[in-house]
Write a protein that holds these residues in place. Structure first.
Motif, mmCIF file in Angstrom:
data_model
loop_
_atom_site.group_PDB
_atom_site.id
_atom_site.type_symbol
_atom_site.label_atom_id
_atom_site.label_comp_id
_atom_site.label_asym_id
_atom_site.label_seq_id
_atom_site.Cartn_x
_atom_site.Cartn_y
_atom_site.Cartn_z
ATOM 1 N N LEU A 24 37.481 33.783 39.495
ATOM 2 C CA LEU A 24 36.260 33.416 38.776
ATOM 3 C C LEU A 24 35.206 34.511 38.868
ATOM 4 N N ALA A 25 35.074 35.109 40.042
ATOM 5 C CA ALA A 25 34.119 36.204 40.209
ATOM 6 C C ALA A 25 34.477 37.368 39.298
ATOM 7 N N ALA A 26 35.756 37.696 39.237
ATOM 8 C CA ALA A 26 36.193 38.803 38.381
ATOM 9 C C ALA A 26 35.920 38.498 36.916
ATOM 10 N N LEU A 27 36.212 37.289 36.502
ATOM 11 C CA LEU A 27 35.965 36.901 35.113
ATOM 12 C C LEU A 27 34.480 37.038 34.773
ATOM 13 N N ALA A 28 33.623 36.551 35.660
ATOM 14 C CA ALA A 28 32.178 36.627 35.414
ATOM 15 C C ALA A 28 31.676 38.062 35.431
ATOM 16 N N GLU A 29 32.074 38.847 36.435
ATOM 17 C CA GLU A 29 31.543 40.206 36.538
ATOM 18 C C GLU A 29 32.112 41.123 35.459
ATOM 19 N N ILE A 30 33.410 41.123 35.320
ATOM 20 C CA ILE A 30 34.029 42.016 34.337
ATOM 21 C C ILE A 30 33.661 41.579 32.921
ATOM 22 N N GLY A 31 33.710 40.276 32.680
ATOM 23 C CA GLY A 31 33.306 39.773 31.366
ATOM 24 C C GLY A 31 31.850 40.080 31.067
ATOM 25 N N LEU A 77 45.125 45.434 45.715
ATOM 26 C CA LEU A 77 45.429 44.025 45.968
ATOM 27 C C LEU A 77 46.038 43.812 47.345
ATOM 28 N N LEU A 78 46.816 44.774 47.811
ATOM 29 C CA LEU A 78 47.317 44.708 49.183
ATOM 30 C C LEU A 78 46.139 44.746 50.159
ATOM 31 N N GLY A 79 45.160 45.572 49.864
ATOM 32 C CA GLY A 79 43.951 45.626 50.682
ATOM 33 C C GLY A 79 43.226 44.291 50.726
ATOM 34 N N SER A 101 39.847 44.616 36.335
ATOM 35 C CA SER A 101 39.324 45.490 35.279
ATOM 36 C C SER A 101 40.453 46.070 34.444
ATOM 37 N N LEU A 102 41.518 46.482 35.089
ATOM 38 C CA LEU A 102 42.671 46.996 34.345
ATOM 39 C C LEU A 102 43.295 45.891 33.500
ATOM 40 N N ALA A 103 43.422 44.697 34.062
ATOM 41 C CA ALA A 103 43.992 43.577 33.311
ATOM 42 C C ALA A 103 43.098 43.221 32.115
ATOM 43 N N TRP A 104 41.802 43.194 32.321
ATOM 44 C CA TRP A 104 40.862 42.911 31.224
ATOM 45 C C TRP A 104 41.048 43.938 30.111
ATOM 46 N N GLY A 105 41.105 45.200 30.489
ATOM 47 C CA GLY A 105 41.295 46.253 29.495
ATOM 48 C C GLY A 105 42.577 46.068 28.698
ATOM 49 N N MET A 106 43.634 45.642 29.368
ATOM 50 C CA MET A 106 44.901 45.414 28.681
ATOM 51 C C MET A 106 44.792 44.259 27.687
ATOM 52 N N VAL A 107 44.218 43.157 28.119
ATOM 53 C CA VAL A 107 44.171 41.950 27.302
ATOM 54 C C VAL A 107 43.135 42.067 26.180
ATOM 55 N N VAL A 108 41.956 42.583 26.502
ATOM 56 C CA VAL A 108 40.848 42.553 25.552
ATOM 57 C C VAL A 108 40.757 43.823 24.707
ATOM 58 N N ASP A 109 41.034 44.969 25.305
ATOM 59 C CA ASP A 109 40.834 46.236 24.601
ATOM 60 C C ASP A 109 42.114 46.989 24.266
ATOM 61 N N GLY A 110 43.263 46.428 24.609
ATOM 62 C CA GLY A 110 44.518 47.102 24.295
ATOM 63 C C GLY A 110 44.806 48.319 25.160
ATOM 64 N N TYR A 128 36.753 41.654 47.530
ATOM 65 C CA TYR A 128 36.562 41.455 46.096
ATOM 66 C C TYR A 128 36.683 42.777 45.334
ATOM 67 N N GLY A 129 36.323 43.869 45.969
ATOM 68 C CA GLY A 129 36.457 45.177 45.313
ATOM 69 C C GLY A 129 37.870 45.426 44.807
ATOM 70 N N GLY A 130 38.858 45.031 45.579
ATOM 71 C CA GLY A 130 40.242 45.194 45.145
ATOM 72 C C GLY A 130 40.585 44.305 43.968
ATOM 73 N N VAL A 131 40.041 43.087 43.967
ATOM 74 C CA VAL A 131 40.250 42.169 42.846
ATOM 75 C C VAL A 131 39.590 42.748 41.597
ATOM 76 N N PHE A 132 38.411 43.335 41.769
ATOM 77 C CA PHE A 132 37.690 43.939 40.648
ATOM 78 C C PHE A 132 38.501 45.070 40.014
#
Length: 110
Positions: A12-19, A98-100, A74-83, A66-70
């Motif tokens: 949820l934090a990632a969705l709010a911040e990245i979005g 993510l391991l971190g 961010s890469l996932a958002w770019g893939m889904v939203v911006d191609g 959370y930095g690792g989730v961000f």
């Protein structure tokens, strides 16, 4: 259940911040208007509250993890939203991040 709650809160934090950041970007850089910027600012404000619901009471630990989730989000958002198409380095870097997250948040303490 605590780990699952924590992971949902990170998502949820990632969705709010990245979005929110994407909306501001769209409003300013892509000239989509003040309403995009305003929605982005609201989403970024919501992000600020989400972390307070994490089960771990240590601000530094939660935000560091959370930095690792961000990064991965961010890469996932770019893939889904911006191609965006990540390369092997992007994928490897996100996996390391993510391991971190797992080590920082969920490693046994003691």
């Amino acid at each position: 259940m605590t780990v699952m709650r924590s992971l949902v809160l990170f998502a949820l934090a990632a969705l709010a911040e990245i979005g929110g950041a994407w909306l501001v970007w769209q409003g300013v850089r892509e000239h989509r208007g003040v309403w995009f910027v305003a929605a982005g600012v609201l989403a970024l404000g919501a992000y600020g509250f989400v972390a307070t619901f994490q089960p771990d009471a240590n601000f530094g630990r939660v935000l560091a993890a959370y930095g690792g989730v961000f990064v991965a989000g961010s890469l996932a958002w770019g893939m889904v939203v911006d191609g965006f198409r990540p390369d092997r380095g992007d994928v490897a870097g996100a996996a390391i991040c993510l391991l971190g997250v797992l080590v920082i948040m969920y490693a046994p303490r003691g």
